[in-house]
Design a protein around this motif. Structure first.
Motif, PDB file in Angstrom:
ATOM      1  N   GLY A  11       0.809  -1.211   0.000  1.00  0.00           N
ATOM      2  CA  GLY A  11       0.000   0.000   0.000  1.00  0.00           C
ATOM      3  C   GLY A  11       0.842   1.260   0.000  1.00  0.00           C
ATOM      4  N   VAL A  12       1.972   1.253   0.719  1.00  0.00           N
ATOM      5  CA  VAL A  12       2.867   2.413   0.726  1.00  0.00           C
ATOM      6  C   VAL A  12       3.397   2.670  -0.677  1.00  0.00           C
ATOM      7  CG1 VAL A  12       5.002   3.360   1.655  1.00  0.00           C
ATOM      8  CG2 VAL A  12       3.488   2.037   3.137  1.00  0.00           C
ATOM      9  N   VAL A  13       3.794   1.612  -1.370  1.00  0.00           N
ATOM     10  CA  VAL A  13       4.310   1.761  -2.739  1.00  0.00           C
ATOM     11  C   VAL A  13       3.212   2.278  -3.660  1.00  0.00           C
ATOM     12  CG1 VAL A  13       5.294   0.546  -4.710  1.00  0.00           C
ATOM     13  CG2 VAL A  13       6.020  -0.054  -2.395  1.00  0.00           C
ATOM     14  N   ALA A  14       2.021   1.693  -3.560  1.00  0.00           N
ATOM     15  CA  ALA A  14       0.922   2.064  -4.446  1.00  0.00           C
ATOM     16  C   ALA A  14       0.495   3.513  -4.253  1.00  0.00           C
ATOM     17  CB  ALA A  14      -0.259   1.136  -4.228  1.00  0.00           C
ATOM     18  N   ALA A  15       0.647   4.035  -3.041  1.00  0.00           N
ATOM     19  CA  ALA A  15       0.206   5.399  -2.750  1.00  0.00           C
ATOM     20  C   ALA A  15       1.212   6.451  -3.196  1.00  0.00           C
ATOM     21  CB  ALA A  15      -0.054   5.554  -1.249  1.00  0.00           C
ATOM     22  N   THR A  16       2.388   6.047  -3.640  1.00  0.00           N
ATOM     23  CA  THR A  16       3.425   6.990  -4.072  1.00  0.00           C
ATOM     24  C   THR A  16       3.238   7.311  -5.545  1.00  0.00           C
ATOM     25  OG1 THR A  16       4.968   6.035  -2.475  1.00  0.00           O
ATOM     26  CG2 THR A  16       5.894   7.431  -4.198  1.00  0.00           C
ATOM     27  N   ALA A  17       3.128   8.597  -5.863  1.00  0.00           N
ATOM     28  CA  ALA A  17       2.955   9.002  -7.254  1.00  0.00           C
ATOM     29  C   ALA A  17       4.215   8.677  -8.039  1.00  0.00           C
ATOM     30  CB  ALA A  17       2.665  10.500  -7.330  1.00  0.00           C
ATOM     31  N   THR A 394      -3.957  -6.159   4.029  1.00  0.00           N
ATOM     32  CA  THR A 394      -3.659  -4.970   3.235  1.00  0.00           C
ATOM     33  C   THR A 394      -4.896  -4.525   2.457  1.00  0.00           C
ATOM     34  OG1 THR A 394      -1.340  -5.614   3.005  1.00  0.00           O
ATOM     35  CG2 THR A 394      -2.191  -4.031   1.409  1.00  0.00           C
ATOM     36  N   ASP A 395      -5.610  -5.475   1.846  1.00  0.00           N
ATOM     37  CA  ASP A 395      -6.826  -5.139   1.104  1.00  0.00           C
ATOM     38  C   ASP A 395      -7.865  -4.491   2.007  1.00  0.00           C
ATOM     39  OD1 ASP A 395      -5.730  -6.216  -1.212  1.00  0.00           O
ATOM     40  OD2 ASP A 395      -6.591  -8.202  -0.851  1.00  0.00           O
ATOM     41  N   ALA A 396      -8.021  -5.004   3.228  1.00  0.00           N
ATOM     42  CA  ALA A 396      -8.999  -4.450   4.156  1.00  0.00           C
ATOM     43  C   ALA A 396      -8.654  -3.021   4.537  1.00  0.00           C
ATOM     44  CB  ALA A 396      -9.094  -5.325   5.408  1.00  0.00           C
ATOM     45  N   VAL A 397      -7.376  -2.767   4.826  1.00  0.00           N
ATOM     46  CA  VAL A 397      -6.944  -1.431   5.235  1.00  0.00           C
ATOM     47  C   VAL A 397      -7.137  -0.433   4.097  1.00  0.00           C
ATOM     48  CG1 VAL A 397      -4.925  -0.047   5.861  1.00  0.00           C
ATOM     49  CG2 VAL A 397      -5.335  -2.235   6.989  1.00  0.00           C
ATOM     50  N   LEU A 398      -6.686  -0.787   2.894  1.00  0.00           N
ATOM     51  CA  LEU A 398      -6.785   0.143   1.772  1.00  0.00           C
ATOM     52  C   LEU A 398      -8.230   0.329   1.323  1.00  0.00           C
ATOM     53  CD1 LEU A 398      -3.688  -0.874  -0.398  1.00  0.00           C
ATOM     54  CD2 LEU A 398      -3.875   0.843   1.402  1.00  0.00           C
ATOM     55  N   GLY A 399      -9.051  -0.695   1.484  1.00  0.00           N
ATOM     56  CA  GLY A 399     -10.443  -0.583   1.086  1.00  0.00           C
ATOM     57  C   GLY A 399     -11.304   0.194   2.057  1.00  0.00           C
ATOM     58  N   GLY A 403      -9.093   7.053  -1.327  1.00  0.00           N
ATOM     59  CA  GLY A 403      -7.838   6.847  -2.047  1.00  0.00           C
ATOM     60  C   GLY A 403      -6.742   7.818  -1.644  1.00  0.00           C
ATOM     61  N   ALA A 404      -7.110   9.056  -1.299  1.00  0.00           N
ATOM     62  CA  ALA A 404      -6.105  10.055  -0.928  1.00  0.00           C
ATOM     63  C   ALA A 404      -5.381   9.703   0.365  1.00  0.00           C
ATOM     64  CB  ALA A 404      -6.764  11.433  -0.792  1.00  0.00           C
ATOM     65  N   TYR A 405      -5.948   8.804   1.163  1.00  0.00           N
ATOM     66  CA  TYR A 405      -5.356   8.459   2.463  1.00  0.00           C
ATOM     67  C   TYR A 405      -4.709   7.062   2.452  1.00  0.00           C
ATOM     68  CZ  TYR A 405      -7.525  12.537   4.595  1.00  0.00           C
ATOM     69  OH  TYR A 405      -7.876  13.827   4.931  1.00  0.00           O
ATOM     70  N   GLU A 406      -4.529   6.477   1.281  1.00  0.00           N
ATOM     71  CA  GLU A 406      -3.955   5.133   1.234  1.00  0.00           C
ATOM     72  C   GLU A 406      -2.568   5.080   1.869  1.00  0.00           C
ATOM     73  OE1 GLU A 406      -3.924   3.718  -2.747  1.00  0.00           O
ATOM     74  OE2 GLU A 406      -5.929   2.837  -2.593  1.00  0.00           O
ATOM     75  N   GLY A 407      -1.741   6.081   1.562  1.00  0.00           N
ATOM     76  CA  GLY A 407      -0.389   6.081   2.122  1.00  0.00           C
ATOM     77  C   GLY A 407      -0.391   6.182   3.635  1.00  0.00           C
ATOM     78  N   ALA A 408      -1.209   7.105   4.173  1.00  0.00           N
ATOM     79  CA  ALA A 408      -1.291   7.263   5.626  1.00  0.00           C
ATOM     80  C   ALA A 408      -1.835   5.998   6.276  1.00  0.00           C
ATOM     81  CB  ALA A 408      -2.169   8.463   5.965  1.00  0.00           C
ATOM     82  N   ALA A 409      -2.887   5.419   5.674  1.00  0.00           N
ATOM     83  CA  ALA A 409      -3.489   4.216   6.247  1.00  0.00           C
ATOM     84  C   ALA A 409      -2.499   3.058   6.250  1.00  0.00           C
ATOM     85  CB  ALA A 409      -4.743   3.839   5.457  1.00  0.00           C
TER      86      ALA A 409
END
Length: 477
Positions: A11-17, A394-399, A403-409
């Motif tokens: 999730g950290v990787v996915a949230a990085t532009a 990971t799916d539960a946390v990101l879901g 979307g804007a808070y994926e990195g923080a979550a």
């Protein structure tokens, strides 16, 4: 942390532009793998050295706990601030600083003549890891476009699993054939290679709207966790009613209460508290805390049981843990297909319950010296259960968050796993004290058995939380 990485790294990787630009993908991938491997190997290898370190440098059970917890304290408390610093000041720069700090601390660990100096150096290692780990993930995300990111993350995760598997074996072998000090000194060439590859392959990147780093939150979180950890570690020897223990607990609670106030008012909080309005997000973090606490606390004691209780060499004890690491590496990729068929909630109920069964089996077979009948069956269940649970977590946390808070979550859940391990290791002294009353070996065996029972209860509670709180559905807007 033991033989399993914390959740939500993906999730950290996915949230990085993505800002691939002129980044040299293969060099970046090698550099981030090597950088992350410093933490993976350290977390899994150092466990095997602790019984030997304690014998050579002296100290009681609390000293052994602090060898692990000095590292976990600074890593768990500061990893969110480290990620924010990387976004604001530059991911490549923060990564290099983190690796340099980590490698210098590793050298101090390897040369430490006494336990107090070793524990201080372990804390410095944790500080370095809190910088390099999130920066490594962010560099990986920034250096690949959407098309290449999935493959890069897959390679990174596979290499991380391999390093976690190698760690116990390597740590045990080095301890037996060279010295426990070599387990720390081996970090130095890996660190040099990691810095070299990142400087050669990665371009500097920052988050375009990164706010100020929440240093006040980081300081109060560190103070609060340090005070509570010290109190829980010292309580078995001093007594729960000792004034110093009570004062430490009160200080810790007050600092954490101040942390909550700071996070409510901060311009760029480490922990956006509004995320916890989601029952699924709160439940996922409660599940994470209990599951990783059970895992970390139990596996902290397992090397002591194998080496001191059953006479294993350090190398044999490291090899004994291989089924756990290999099983996780094999099963985790399959969890995605199972989640699609069964659903996140089912997976996060079944997985922790299987882990609980594994700990219960280890408790039942605690007195059995034979590996295949006493240890192996329980480790297989642990591997199956954690393999089922980690990817859906990971799916539960990101879901559960916009979307804007994926990195923080993702960062919060990652830190929650580390803090769970920190507090679980701090509580180990209570089960050891409860098992007192006989010879050292029998005391250890009884303490180990009680720790496995406690871990089984915590893992089962995690499964119940999963069943009660996790909801599958569309992400909130």
């Amino acid at each position: 942390m033991s033989q399993i990485a914390p959740p939500c790294d993906r999730g950290v990787v996915a949230a990085t532009a993505p800002h691939p630009g002129k980044a040299k993908g293969p060099l970046v991938l090698i550099g981030t793998v090597l950088g992350s491997s410093l933490a993976f190997i350290d977390g899994s290898a150092v466990n095997l050295t602790m019984p030997v370190i304690q014998q050579q440098l002296g100290g009681d059970a609390a000293s052994a706990q602090w060898i692990m917890n000095a590292y976990l304290l600074f890593l768990g408390a500061l990893v969110l601030a480290g990620g924010a610093a990387a976004d604001r000041y530059g991911r490549r720069s923060v990564f290099v600083v983190g690796v340099v700090v980590f490698s210098c601390a590793s050298a101090l660990c390897g040369l430490a003549p006494s336990l107090p100096l070793l524990i201080a150096a372990r804390g410095l290692q944790g500080l370095g890891a809190a910088l390099l780990v999130p920066a490594s993930l962010a560099i990986l995300g920034a250096s690949f476009d959407q098309a290449g990111r999935a493959r890069a993350v897959g390679i990174w995760a596979g290499a991380g699993g391999l390093m976690s598997a190698i760690g116990p074996v390597l740590g045990g072998w080095l301890t037996d054939t060279v010295s426990w000090r070599a387990v720390f000194l081996i970090n130095l060439p890996l660190a040099a290679l990691a810095v070299g590859f990142i400087l050669a392959g990665a371009r500097e990147s920052r988050a375009p709207r990164a706010g100020p780093v929440d240093w006040a939150g980081a300081l109060t979180a560190t103070l609060g966790l340090a005070a509570i950890t010290w109190s829980l570690t010292e309580a078995p020897a001093r007594g729960l009613h000792a004034s110093s223990v009570i004062a430490g607990l009160l200080l810790g609670v007050a600092a954490l209460a101040a942390f909550v106030v700071i996070e409510r008012r901060a311009e760029s909080p480490m922990v956006p508290l509004k995320l916890f309005q989601s029952a699924t997000f709160s439940g996922a973090n409660g599940l994470t805390f209990l599951l990783y606490a059970a895992f970390s606390g139990a596996l902290f004691l397992l090397p002591f049981q194998l080496i001191r209780g059953h006479g294993y060499s350090a190398a044999s004890a490291g090899a004994a843990l291989l089924p756990l690491s290999v099983g996780l590496a094999v099963l985790s990729p399959m969890a995605g297909a199972l989640t699609a068929r069964l659903g996140v909630r089912t997976m996060l109920t079944i997985g922790p319950l299987v882990v609980a069964a594994g700990f219960a089996l280890l408790a039942l077979r605690a007195g059995e010296p034979g590996y295949w009948s006493g240890v192996f069956p329980g480790l297989v269940l642990l591997a199956v259960g954690m393999g089922i649970a980690v990817a859906p977590l990971t799916d539960a946390v990101l879901g559960a968050v916009p979307g804007a808070y994926e990195g923080a979550a993702s960062g919060i859940n990652n830190a929650t796993a580390r803090i769970g391990g920190l507090l679980a290791v701090a509580l180990v002294g209570f089960v050891l004290a409860a098992g007192s009353g006989g010879e050292a070996t029998s005391q250890l065996a009884e303490g180990y058995r009680m720790a496995m029972k406690a871990a089984a209860i915590a893992a089962a509670a995690a499964g119940l939380i999963g069943a009660a709180t996790i909801r599958s559905g569309p992400r909130k807007a």
